[in-house]
Design a protein around this motif. Structure first.
Motif, PDB file in Angstrom:
ATOM      1  N   ILE A   1      -0.385 -10.891  26.962  1.00 38.66           N
ATOM      2  CA  ILE A   1       0.250 -10.659  25.920  1.00 38.66           C
ATOM      3  C   ILE A   1       0.119  -9.334  25.521  1.00 38.66           C
ATOM      4  O   ILE A   1      -1.146  -8.792  25.200  1.00 38.66           O
ATOM      5  N   LEU A   2       1.258  -8.455  25.560  1.00 35.10           N
ATOM      6  CA  LEU A   2       1.093  -7.059  25.788  1.00 35.10           C
ATOM      7  C   LEU A   2       1.508  -6.456  24.239  1.00 35.10           C
ATOM      8  O   LEU A   2       2.009  -7.388  23.524  1.00 35.10           O
ATOM      9  N   TYR A   3       1.206  -5.299  23.821  1.00 38.43           N
ATOM     10  CA  TYR A   3       1.409  -4.957  22.556  1.00 38.43           C
ATOM     11  C   TYR A   3       3.028  -4.107  22.777  1.00 38.43           C
ATOM     12  O   TYR A   3       3.868  -4.023  21.724  1.00 38.43           O
ATOM     13  N   ARG A   4       2.908  -3.144  23.671  1.00 41.75           N
ATOM     14  CA  ARG A   4       3.991  -2.055  23.702  1.00 41.75           C
ATOM     15  C   ARG A   4       4.632  -1.990  25.050  1.00 41.75           C
ATOM     16  O   ARG A   4       4.793  -0.872  25.607  1.00 41.75           O
ATOM     17  N   GLY A   5       4.595  -3.057  25.638  1.00 45.31           N
ATOM     18  CA  GLY A   5       5.044  -3.180  27.212  1.00 45.31           C
ATOM     19  C   GLY A   5       3.814  -2.926  27.890  1.00 45.31           C
ATOM     20  O   GLY A   5       2.644  -2.427  27.756  1.00 45.31           O
ATOM     21  N   ALA A   6       4.104  -2.644  29.312  1.00 42.34           N
ATOM     22  CA  ALA A   6       3.106  -2.345  30.212  1.00 42.34           C
ATOM     23  C   ALA A   6       2.551  -0.996  30.178  1.00 42.34           C
ATOM     24  O   ALA A   6       3.297   0.033  29.973  1.00 42.34           O
ATOM     25  N   THR A   7       1.320  -0.666  30.189  1.00 41.83           N
ATOM     26  CA  THR A   7       0.544   0.720  29.999  1.00 41.83           C
ATOM     27  C   THR A   7      -0.117   0.876  31.511  1.00 41.83           C
ATOM     28  O   THR A   7      -0.156  -0.093  32.316  1.00 41.83           O
ATOM     29  N   ALA A   8      -0.793   2.009  31.384  1.00 46.02           N
ATOM     30  CA  ALA A   8      -1.928   2.250  32.628  1.00 46.02           C
ATOM     31  C   ALA A   8      -2.939   1.204  32.558  1.00 46.02           C
ATOM     32  O   ALA A   8      -3.555   1.034  33.686  1.00 46.02           O
ATOM     33  N   VAL A   9      -3.318   0.511  31.378  1.00 46.58           N
ATOM     34  CA  VAL A   9      -4.217  -0.271  31.435  1.00 46.58           C
ATOM     35  C   VAL A   9      -3.908  -1.592  32.386  1.00 46.58           C
ATOM     36  O   VAL A   9      -4.594  -1.942  33.041  1.00 46.58           O
ATOM     37  N   GLU A  10      -2.584  -1.843  32.280  1.00 49.13           N
ATOM     38  CA  GLU A  10      -2.268  -3.386  33.218  1.00 49.13           C
ATOM     39  C   GLU A  10      -2.023  -2.651  34.610  1.00 49.13           C
ATOM     40  O   GLU A  10      -2.218  -3.439  35.432  1.00 49.13           O
ATOM     41  N   ARG A  11      -1.880  -1.447  34.866  1.00 52.49           N
ATOM     42  CA  ARG A  11      -1.618  -0.943  36.363  1.00 52.49           C
ATOM     43  C   ARG A  11      -3.148  -1.012  36.795  1.00 52.49           C
ATOM     44  O   ARG A  11      -3.498  -1.361  38.029  1.00 52.49           O
ATOM     45  N   GLY A  12      -4.028  -0.538  36.108  1.00 47.85           N
ATOM     46  CA  GLY A  12      -5.559  -0.566  36.527  1.00 47.85           C
ATOM     47  C   GLY A  12      -5.967  -2.202  36.758  1.00 47.85           C
ATOM     48  O   GLY A  12      -6.564  -2.298  37.693  1.00 47.85           O
ATOM     49  N   PHE A  13      -5.733  -2.848  35.835  1.00 50.68           N
ATOM     50  CA  PHE A  13      -5.925  -4.414  35.967  1.00 50.68           C
ATOM     51  C   PHE A  13      -5.385  -5.009  37.300  1.00 50.68           C
ATOM     52  O   PHE A  13      -6.054  -5.571  38.005  1.00 50.68           O
ATOM     53  N   SER A  14      -4.050  -4.864  37.685  1.00 49.51           N
ATOM     54  CA  SER A  14      -3.463  -5.372  38.471  1.00 49.51           C
ATOM     55  C   SER A  14      -3.877  -4.725  39.920  1.00 49.51           C
ATOM     56  O   SER A  14      -4.013  -5.465  40.869  1.00 49.51           O
ATOM     57  N   ASP A  15      -3.990  -3.552  39.721  1.00 48.67           N
ATOM     58  CA  ASP A  15      -4.321  -2.709  41.012  1.00 48.67           C
ATOM     59  C   ASP A  15      -6.034  -3.132  41.563  1.00 48.67           C
ATOM     60  O   ASP A  15      -6.395  -3.446  42.925  1.00 48.67           O
ATOM     61  N   TYR A  16      -7.026  -3.414  40.603  1.00 51.97           N
ATOM     62  CA  TYR A  16      -8.026  -3.845  40.714  1.00 51.97           C
ATOM     63  C   TYR A  16      -8.271  -5.401  41.428  1.00 51.97           C
ATOM     64  O   TYR A  16      -8.862  -5.470  42.504  1.00 51.97           O
ATOM     65  N   LEU A  17      -7.373  -6.169  40.959  1.00 47.71           N
ATOM     66  CA  LEU A  17      -7.308  -7.496  41.605  1.00 47.71           C
ATOM     67  C   LEU A  17      -6.743  -7.439  42.941  1.00 47.71           C
ATOM     68  O   LEU A  17      -7.179  -8.191  43.838  1.00 47.71           O
ATOM     69  N   GLU A  18      -5.581  -6.665  43.177  1.00 45.27           N
ATOM     70  CA  GLU A  18      -5.025  -6.600  44.555  1.00 45.27           C
ATOM     71  C   GLU A  18      -5.885  -6.156  45.310  1.00 45.27           C
ATOM     72  O   GLU A  18      -6.196  -6.281  46.392  1.00 45.27           O
ATOM     73  N   GLN A  19      -6.841  -4.907  44.922  1.00 46.51           N
ATOM     74  CA  GLN A  19      -7.508  -4.313  45.997  1.00 46.51           C
ATOM     75  C   GLN A  19      -9.010  -5.231  46.262  1.00 46.51           C
ATOM     76  O   GLN A  19      -9.376  -5.055  47.297  1.00 46.51           O
TER      77      GLN A  19
END
Length: 336
Positions: free
Chosen positions: A37-55
């Motif tokens: 549930i995002l507030y204003r679309g994807a941000t750097a927070v979401e990039r860090g979140f997905s990158d962490y899980l991928e790595q």
């Protein structure tokens, strides 16, 4: 100014440990489903979140829902997510998160998500806003991260740069995190010897704040003797900086930003990087999904590594240059 980040498994966010995923843990595994549930679309927070899980080799399927700056949309999103039944619910920001999971002492199973595990991020004051009773445990099916550096080191950084006796704050009265932080700043001011002068955005008939008076409110704060403006992690305030920043600069009142989004509008900022906050949130998601740890057993945390940013372009414009000693530990000097 940096503080060392330590965390179990030495995740050392942003420092290389993320490059070593668990070997083959995810091969052939059905992806975990995460509703965001995002507030204003994807941000750097979401990039860090997905990158962490991928790595880390954690397979996930992310399903984004965007409140589009309007938390009143969240109840409808919550009902969609309940029908979807994902493995994890991710919520961005205080208004979204309160609407999604409710206050810890006022949860409505029909209105809030209770049966699905949740992880929140970008919540400025999780305890003061009533989301959780303590940082040690939510006492329920959620955990998460806070992105704001504690007010006291921020206020001391301001005093180091330019001493003050009156601090101005402009905020939104119906944002719980803002109200809580202002109360905390006033308490700290009693110990540090400064007064707080404040203004709030007027509310319209539908309860939404009105930003048309932003420049006028900044002018009133300056007339009340504010020597700094403290830019809180106030969602509505961050949308009014086109009026706030030039007015404050023209009046000779420097701004201090508590969050990354408003760093270009401030003379100085002491912040947690959004990308790193996302990584820390990803770590908590991994604990829930992969390690099977109950969210109530995972403490709510903020980063221990902060970035001190000095806006040298603004410093030159306002003729307010930083102390030489501060230059020795500033992370970034902006000269754009």
């Amino acid at each position: 100014m940096t503080l060392t980040l330590t965390r179990r498994r030495a995740i050392a966010l942003g420092a290389g440990a993320l490059a070593a995923p668990y070997v083959n843990r995810a091969w052939g595994q059905t992806p975990y489903t995460i509703a965001q549930i995002l507030y204003r679309g994807a941000t750097a927070v979401e990039r860090g979140f997905s990158d962490y899980l991928e790595q880390r080799g954690v397979p996930v399927k992310l399903i984004p829902f965007d409140a589009n700056l309007d938390p009143t949309r969240v109840p409808g999103i919550v009902q969609e997510i309940k029908a979807l039944k994902p493995d994890l619910v991710y919520s961005w920001g205080t208004p979204n998160t309160l609407a999604t999971f409710g206050r810890y002492d006022d949860v409505d199973p029909d209105r809030n998500i209770t049966e699905l595990p949740g992880v929140f991020t970008m919540v400025s004051a999780p305890v003061e806003s009533g989301l959780v009773p303590s940082f040690e445990s939510s006492g329920r099916n959620i955990t998460g991260t806070s992105h704001v550096v504690p007010p006291e080191p921020q206020l001391r950084a301001m005093q180091t740069y330019k001493p003050f006796e009156r601090l101005g704050v402009l905020y939104t009265s119906n944002e719980p995190n803002s109200v809580a932080i202002v109360a905390s700043v006033k308490t700290i001011g009693e110990d540090m010897g400064f007064d707080v002068v404040e203004r709030t955005f007027p509310l319209l008939g539908d309860g939404k704040p009105d930003g048309s008076a932003a420049a006028k409110l900044v002018t009133e704060l300056a007339e009340d003797g504010a020597e700094w403006l403290y830019y809180l992690p106030d969602t509505f305030l961050s949308q009014q900086m086109d009026a706030v920043t030039p007015t404050a600069t023209a009046l000779g009142v420097p701004g201090f930003s508590a969050v990354e989004r408003m760093q270009s509008d401030a003379l100085i900022s002491l912040i947690s990087r959004y990308y790193s906050v996302g990584q820390l949130t990803g770590y908590k998601a991994e604990q829930i999904l992969v390690d099977g740890i109950a969210p109530a057993s995972i403490p709510i945390e903020t980063l221990k590594r902060f970035a001190l940013i000095i806006n040298m372009k603004m410093a030159k414009e306002m003729k307010l240059y930083p102390p030489l000693a501060m230059l020795n530990y500033a992370n970034i000097l902006r000269d754009e």
